[in-house]
Design a protein around this motif. Structure first.
Motif, PDB file in Angstrom:
ATOM      1  N   GLY A  84       1.884   9.886   2.063  1.00 42.52           N
ATOM      2  CA  GLY A  84       0.517   9.460   2.364  1.00 42.52           C
ATOM      3  C   GLY A  84       0.498   8.119   3.086  1.00 42.52           C
ATOM      4  O   GLY A  84      -0.245   7.921   4.057  1.00 42.52           O
ATOM      5  N   ALA A  85       1.346   7.187   2.610  1.00 46.09           N
ATOM      6  CA  ALA A  85       1.410   5.865   3.257  1.00 46.09           C
ATOM      7  C   ALA A  85       1.949   5.979   4.677  1.00 46.09           C
ATOM      8  O   ALA A  85       1.448   5.303   5.596  1.00 46.09           O
ATOM      9  N   MET A  86       2.965   6.828   4.886  1.00 43.71           N
ATOM     10  CA  MET A  86       3.516   7.014   6.228  1.00 43.71           C
ATOM     11  C   MET A  86       2.488   7.688   7.142  1.00 43.71           C
ATOM     12  O   MET A  86       2.351   7.317   8.325  1.00 43.71           O
ATOM     13  N   LEU A  94      -2.561   5.051   1.615  1.00 40.61           N
ATOM     14  CA  LEU A  94      -3.266   4.295   2.665  1.00 40.61           C
ATOM     15  C   LEU A  94      -3.650   2.905   2.160  1.00 40.61           C
ATOM     16  O   LEU A  94      -3.468   1.899   2.868  1.00 40.61           O
ATOM     17  N   LEU A  95      -4.185   2.834   0.937  1.00 40.66           N
ATOM     18  CA  LEU A  95      -4.599   1.535   0.390  1.00 40.66           C
ATOM     19  C   LEU A  95      -3.394   0.609   0.233  1.00 40.66           C
ATOM     20  O   LEU A  95      -3.481  -0.595   0.507  1.00 40.66           O
ATOM     21  N   ASN A 115       3.491  -2.972   5.189  1.00 37.96           N
ATOM     22  CA  ASN A 115       4.737  -2.334   5.591  1.00 37.96           C
ATOM     23  C   ASN A 115       5.031  -1.106   4.740  1.00 37.96           C
ATOM     24  O   ASN A 115       4.815  -1.118   3.522  1.00 37.96           O
ATOM     25  N   VAL A 116       5.546  -0.059   5.393  1.00 40.19           N
ATOM     26  CA  VAL A 116       5.971   1.145   4.673  1.00 40.19           C
ATOM     27  C   VAL A 116       7.272   1.642   5.302  1.00 40.19           C
ATOM     28  O   VAL A 116       7.548   1.387   6.478  1.00 40.19           O
ATOM     29  N   PHE A 117       8.071   2.314   4.490  1.00 39.43           N
ATOM     30  CA  PHE A 117       9.254   3.005   5.005  1.00 39.43           C
ATOM     31  C   PHE A 117       9.608   4.118   4.028  1.00 39.43           C
ATOM     32  O   PHE A 117       8.880   4.351   3.056  1.00 39.43           O
TER      33      PHE A 117
END
Length: 364
Positions: free
Chosen positions: A98-100, A268-269, A276-278
């Motif tokens: 979801g974050a990606m 997303l939040l 940053n995301v990975f």
């Protein structure tokens, strides 16, 4: 017919009776020592006036924002456990996906005029995309990895979940690389304002409000809708629910889908707060969200929310309030330790979690 004597011989009973007070006594010593250390650390920290009142209030706001993300992810863990009595350890990777997804959608929208002209509409589009993708991944997991194992010994789906977690991590790494990806700046979310003496970052306000709205919507969905009643019926007794005409397979799939959507929103939040995301972004937050679910009382939806907020607050304030007061060096690098120690302490004081496990109590 001769009766079988099921009562253990006397010395065994005596031995157990001796062991139980020893264990109980040890646990009480741990409880007393924990309370004493917390009081000593907190008293010294507050008395030292090392942090100003404004800094303490900042920690409170950050803790609530961080806890809101944990709570959304914890909902997925607790819903699946409530229905299947099974810990879906791949749920952290559903959150990471979801974050990606949020990164790719916001990065794409940031190249359009819509990002500047209607930023909240752009974020809403990103939110829908994240929830949809994560829900689809969760549904796929349930159908391919977990449904064929339903009825198998619990260890088998548990190991499968761990395998699915690694599969999702390294699939994302293969598809999109291992580099850290940065969310684009959202101009309307920069800056802060003061509310009731608390300095609130705009992005934190968005996270808190969005999480509260989503959690309230989920609560109403589970408590007031026909689909929610089917979920609760399946969580109570699958065989009886089937006899009552409920499609158990579809209901369990719906639980995974809803939990995945919650994780997508949390992704997303998380990206908006931490930027940053990975491909490994789901591991530690996923473990902490599971901790939050256990902390609040796993299987209990309000408990997941309470556990998430509690964990966020403890993680934010614990190092400054307790560890610094106890003279522990590099206290702020131990915030993860504080989170997990809190779980141990809560389980020692209240093994069912803060709100207990409502399903078990009802059955009882």
């Amino acid at each position: 017919m001769a009766r079988t004597n099921l009562v253990p011989p006397g010395p065994v009973i005596g031995k157990r009776a001796f062991q139980l007070p020893v264990v109980d006594g040890f646990l009480w010593l741990v409880r007393i020592a924990a309370i004493a250390l917390i009081l000593i650390g907190a008293t010294r920290s507050i008395a030292s006036a090392r942090l100003s009142g404004q800094q303490w209030r900042d920690l409170v706001v950050f803790g609530i924002a961080q806890g809101s993300v944990y709570a959304l992810v914890a909902l997925g863990y607790t819903m699946v456990y409530g229905v299947l009595r099974f810990i879906n350890f791949a749920h952290g990777e559903v959150f990471m996906i979801g974050a990606m997804t949020g990164y790719f959608v916001t990065d794409g929208l940031a190249r359009t005029a819509l990002w500047e002209a209607a930023p909240f509409l752009s974020l809403f589009i990103a939110l829908i995309c994240c929830m949809t993708v994560s829900a689809l991944v969760a549904l796929l997991l349930e159908r391919v990895a977990y449904r064929p194992l339903r009825g198998a010994p619990r260890l088998i789906p548990f190991i499968t979940a761990i395998g699915a977690s690694f599969f999702l991590q390294y699939t994302m790494a293969s598809l999109f690389g291992t580099s850290v990806k940065s969310y684009p700046e959202v101009e309307v979310l920069t800056g802060s304002f003061t509310l009731l003496g608390f300095r609130v970052l705009r992005v934190h306000l968005l996270v808190i409000v969005a999480a509260l709205v989503i959690m309230a919507g989920l609560y109403l969905y589970v408590e007031k809708t026909k689909a929610g009643k089917a979920m609760r019926a399946v969580s109570e007794d699958q065989e009886t629910a089937k006899l009552m005409g409920i499609n158990v397979d579809r209901t369990i799939a719906r639980v995974f889908g809803v939990g995945g959507a919650m994780a997508g929103a949390a992704g997303l939040l998380f990206g908006l707060v931490f930027q940053n995301v990975f491909f490994l972004s789901g591991f530690l937050p996923g473990i902490k969200a599971f901790t939050a679910a256990v902390l609040g009382g796993i299987g209990n939806i309000p408990g997941a929310a309470v556990g998430g907020l509690t964990l966020g607050m403890v993680e934010s304030m614990g190092p400054s309030l307790v560890l610094v007061g106890l003279g522990i060096p590099a206290a702020h690098q131990l915030k993860d330790v504080v989170a997990f120690v809190t779980l141990v302490l809560v389980l020692i004081f209240r093994p069912t979690g803060i709100l207990g496990e409502r399903v078990s109590e009802d059955r009882g």
